[in-house]
Design a protein around this motif. Structure first.
Motif, mmCIF file in Angstrom:
data_model
loop_
_atom_site.group_PDB
_atom_site.id
_atom_site.type_symbol
_atom_site.label_atom_id
_atom_site.label_comp_id
_atom_site.label_asym_id
_atom_site.label_seq_id
_atom_site.Cartn_x
_atom_site.Cartn_y
_atom_site.Cartn_z
ATOM 1 N N GLY A 16 0.779 -1.229 0.000
ATOM 2 C CA GLY A 16 0.000 0.000 0.000
ATOM 3 C C GLY A 16 0.810 1.278 0.000
ATOM 4 O O GLY A 16 0.274 2.357 -0.286
ATOM 5 N N GLN A 17 2.111 1.163 0.312
ATOM 6 C CA GLN A 17 2.963 2.360 0.264
ATOM 7 C C GLN A 17 3.267 2.733 -1.180
ATOM 8 O O GLN A 17 3.108 1.925 -2.097
ATOM 9 N N SER A 18 3.737 3.949 -1.353
ATOM 10 C CA SER A 18 4.133 4.434 -2.678
ATOM 11 C C SER A 18 5.589 4.861 -2.647
ATOM 12 O O SER A 18 6.125 5.182 -1.582
ATOM 13 N N MET A 19 6.218 4.818 -3.807
ATOM 14 C CA MET A 19 7.593 5.298 -3.869
ATOM 15 C C MET A 19 7.950 5.617 -5.320
ATOM 16 O O MET A 19 7.233 5.223 -6.256
ATOM 17 N N THR A 20 9.055 6.328 -5.464
ATOM 18 C CA THR A 20 9.561 6.668 -6.794
ATOM 19 C C THR A 20 10.980 6.152 -6.947
ATOM 20 O O THR A 20 11.834 6.399 -6.089
ATOM 21 N N LEU A 21 11.204 5.427 -8.026
ATOM 22 C CA LEU A 21 12.555 5.027 -8.422
ATOM 23 C C LEU A 21 13.095 6.108 -9.362
ATOM 24 O O LEU A 21 12.457 6.442 -10.358
ATOM 25 N N GLN A 22 14.263 6.605 -9.000
ATOM 26 C CA GLN A 22 14.852 7.681 -9.801
ATOM 27 C C GLN A 22 15.803 7.102 -10.843
ATOM 28 O O GLN A 22 16.479 6.110 -10.599
ATOM 29 N N CYS A 23 15.829 7.743 -12.007
ATOM 30 C CA CYS A 23 16.743 7.344 -13.077
ATOM 31 C C CYS A 23 17.216 8.589 -13.805
ATOM 32 O O CYS A 23 16.395 9.422 -14.211
ATOM 33 N N VAL A 60 3.981 -4.390 -19.351
ATOM 34 C CA VAL A 60 3.443 -4.574 -17.998
ATOM 35 C C VAL A 60 3.316 -3.241 -17.262
ATOM 36 O O VAL A 60 3.933 -3.026 -16.222
ATOM 37 N N PRO A 61 2.470 -2.312 -17.705
ATOM 38 C CA PRO A 61 2.420 -0.980 -17.105
ATOM 39 C C PRO A 61 1.545 -0.839 -15.852
ATOM 40 O O PRO A 61 1.650 0.164 -15.132
ATOM 41 N N ASN A 62 0.685 -1.853 -15.583
ATOM 42 C CA ASN A 62 -0.291 -1.686 -14.499
ATOM 43 C C ASN A 62 0.385 -1.546 -13.142
ATOM 44 O O ASN A 62 1.230 -2.344 -12.768
ATOM 45 N N GLY A 63 -0.032 -0.509 -12.405
ATOM 46 C CA GLY A 63 0.522 -0.265 -11.081
ATOM 47 C C GLY A 63 1.674 0.711 -11.068
ATOM 48 O O GLY A 63 2.246 0.990 -10.007
ATOM 49 N N TYR A 64 2.013 1.235 -12.240
ATOM 50 C CA TYR A 64 3.150 2.140 -12.359
ATOM 51 C C TYR A 64 2.743 3.407 -13.125
ATOM 52 O O TYR A 64 1.810 3.398 -13.912
ATOM 53 N N ASN A 65 3.528 4.465 -12.870
ATOM 54 C CA ASN A 65 3.407 5.687 -13.659
ATOM 55 C C ASN A 65 4.793 6.268 -13.898
ATOM 56 O O ASN A 65 5.714 6.047 -13.104
ATOM 57 N N VAL A 66 4.923 7.008 -14.993
ATOM 58 C CA VAL A 66 6.197 7.638 -15.311
ATOM 59 C C VAL A 66 5.945 9.068 -15.762
ATOM 60 O O VAL A 66 4.824 9.445 -16.099
ATOM 61 N N SER A 67 7.031 9.826 -15.789
ATOM 62 C CA SER A 67 7.016 11.168 -16.355
ATOM 63 C C SER A 67 8.366 11.429 -16.998
ATOM 64 O O SER A 67 9.364 10.784 -16.651
ATOM 65 N N ARG A 68 8.421 12.352 -17.925
ATOM 66 C CA ARG A 68 9.685 12.682 -18.586
ATOM 67 C C ARG A 68 9.685 14.186 -18.846
ATOM 68 O O ARG A 68 9.359 14.652 -19.937
ATOM 69 N N SER A 69 10.060 14.909 -17.830
ATOM 70 C CA SER A 69 10.065 16.367 -17.953
ATOM 71 C C SER A 69 11.371 16.897 -18.537
ATOM 72 O O SER A 69 11.412 18.011 -19.075
ATOM 73 N N THR A 70 12.439 16.107 -18.434
ATOM 74 C CA THR A 70 13.730 16.498 -19.004
ATOM 75 C C THR A 70 14.299 15.332 -19.794
ATOM 76 O O THR A 70 13.868 14.185 -19.631
ATOM 77 N N THR A 71 15.283 15.597 -20.626
ATOM 78 C CA THR A 71 15.937 14.523 -21.372
ATOM 79 C C THR A 71 16.661 13.561 -20.440
ATOM 80 O O THR A 71 16.708 12.364 -20.674
ATOM 81 N N GLU A 72 17.214 14.095 -19.341
ATOM 82 C CA GLU A 72 18.075 13.297 -18.464
ATOM 83 C C GLU A 72 17.324 12.356 -17.537
ATOM 84 O O GLU A 72 17.837 11.310 -17.164
ATOM 85 N N ASP A 73 16.123 12.732 -17.095
ATOM 86 C CA ASP A 73 15.472 12.029 -15.997
ATOM 87 C C ASP A 73 14.207 11.293 -16.428
ATOM 88 O O ASP A 73 13.410 11.806 -17.207
ATOM 89 N N PRO A 75 11.778 9.169 -13.962
ATOM 90 C CA PRO A 75 11.389 8.487 -12.725
ATOM 91 C C PRO A 75 10.210 7.536 -12.921
ATOM 92 O O PRO A 75 9.315 7.793 -13.739
ATOM 93 N N LEU A 76 10.218 6.459 -12.140
ATOM 94 C CA LEU A 76 9.143 5.462 -12.152
ATOM 95 C C LEU A 76 8.438 5.504 -10.811
ATOM 96 O O LEU A 76 9.064 5.330 -9.765
ATOM 97 N N ARG A 77 7.141 5.716 -10.840
ATOM 98 C CA ARG A 77 6.335 5.837 -9.625
ATOM 99 C C ARG A 77 5.528 4.566 -9.408
ATOM 100 O O ARG A 77 4.839 4.100 -10.338
ATOM 101 N N LEU A 78 5.647 3.988 -8.211
ATOM 102 C CA LEU A 78 4.816 2.862 -7.811
ATOM 103 C C LEU A 78 3.748 3.384 -6.850
ATOM 104 O O LEU A 78 4.086 3.946 -5.803
ATOM 105 N N GLU A 79 2.500 3.232 -7.217
ATOM 106 C CA GLU A 79 1.396 3.638 -6.364
ATOM 107 C C GLU A 79 0.784 2.401 -5.719
ATOM 108 O O GLU A 79 0.568 1.401 -6.379
ATOM 109 N N LEU A 80 0.525 2.450 -4.434
ATOM 110 C CA LEU A 80 -0.138 1.341 -3.733
ATOM 111 C C LEU A 80 0.592 0.022 -3.988
ATOM 112 O O LEU A 80 0.069 -0.891 -4.629
ATOM 113 N N ALA A 81 1.809 -0.060 -3.484
ATOM 114 C CA ALA A 81 2.658 -1.212 -3.755
ATOM 115 C C ALA A 81 1.981 -2.531 -3.366
ATOM 116 O O ALA A 81 1.308 -2.627 -2.327
#
Lengths: 113, 114
Positions: A16-23, A60-73, A75-81
């Motif tokens: 149920g926790q959430s977190m973001t993996l940075q890349c 396999v995208p279910n349960g995840y979200n991403v964003s790409r605001s810059t070329t470099e970054d 991040p992958l967001r896990l909602e309700l782990a």
């Protein structure tokens, strides 16, 4: 020569926790990817991006979200782990499209308990 | 849809012996083919790839692979392996007209025995 850098390397989450993996990548690559690798299995594509502001679903995208605001970054967001998200996650990048070499980060080990 | 089958999950081999890791793919369209290697606790790195041209492709660390369209195979070979070649090896395919998304096999664990 950093290449593709992922953080954190290890993480334990409660259900149920959430977190973001940075890349982040320092190769000025347009394409970025997130894969997951389950034990004894090959990698499966979660999400990918062909440039800043553009993202698309993989296998396999279910349960995840991403964003790409810059070329470099990328991040992958896990909602309700969930326990099914226990896996090793790899971020990767390539300069452009099909046939180009994909460069992988060292992986992030995630356990959901 | 594309898929990859790696027929051997584990391959033990003695040092300096030859080895072949098998890979077959299924696709209704032409494909690009790749072999990646994953050393313990590391990310994947490219060994070699086939895009077009000569069907025999040479990669790093003495590895080579041959694309066989009629048998839909892309087997990886090394004539003489070293202890340092112990790793997981993944075969992958992508669609030449796509966004460079790779479809991976389940991997072959190569163990080189002294």
């Amino acid at each position: 020569n950093a290449g593709v850098t992922q953080t954190p390397k290890f993480r334990i989450l409660k259900i149920g926790q959430s977190m973001t993996l940075q890349c982040t990548q320092d190769m000025n690559h347009n394409y970025m990817y997130w894969y997951r690798q389950d034990p004894g299995m090959g990698l499966k594509l979660i999400y990918y991006s062909v440039g800043a502001g553009i993202t698309d679903k993989g296998e396999v995208p279910n349960g995840y979200n991403v964003s790409r605001s810059t070329t470099e970054d990328f991040p992958l967001r896990l909602e309700l782990a969930a326990p099914s998200q226990t896996s090793v996650y790899f971020c990767a990048s390539s300069s452009s499209g099909s046939g180009n070499t994909i460069y992988f980060g060292e992986g992030s080990w995630l356990t959901v308990v | 849809a594309q898929s990859v089958t790696q027929l051997d999950s584990q391959v033990p081999v003695f040092e300096e012996a030859p080895v072949e890791l098998r890979c077959n793919y299924s696709s209704s369209v032409s494909v690009y083919l790749f072999w990646y290697v994953q050393y313990p606790n590391q990310g994947l790195q490219l060994l070699l790839k086939y895009l077009s041209g000569s069907t025999l492709v040479k990669g790093i660390n003495g590895f080579e692979a041959e694309f066989n369209k009629s048998q839909t195979s892309f087997h990886l070979r090394n004539p003489s392996v070293h202890i340092s070649d112990t790793a997981e090896y993944f075969c992958a395919v992508s669609d030449p007209s796509g966004a460079n998304n790779l479809f991976f096999g389940t991997g072959t664990r190569l163990t080189v025995i002294p």
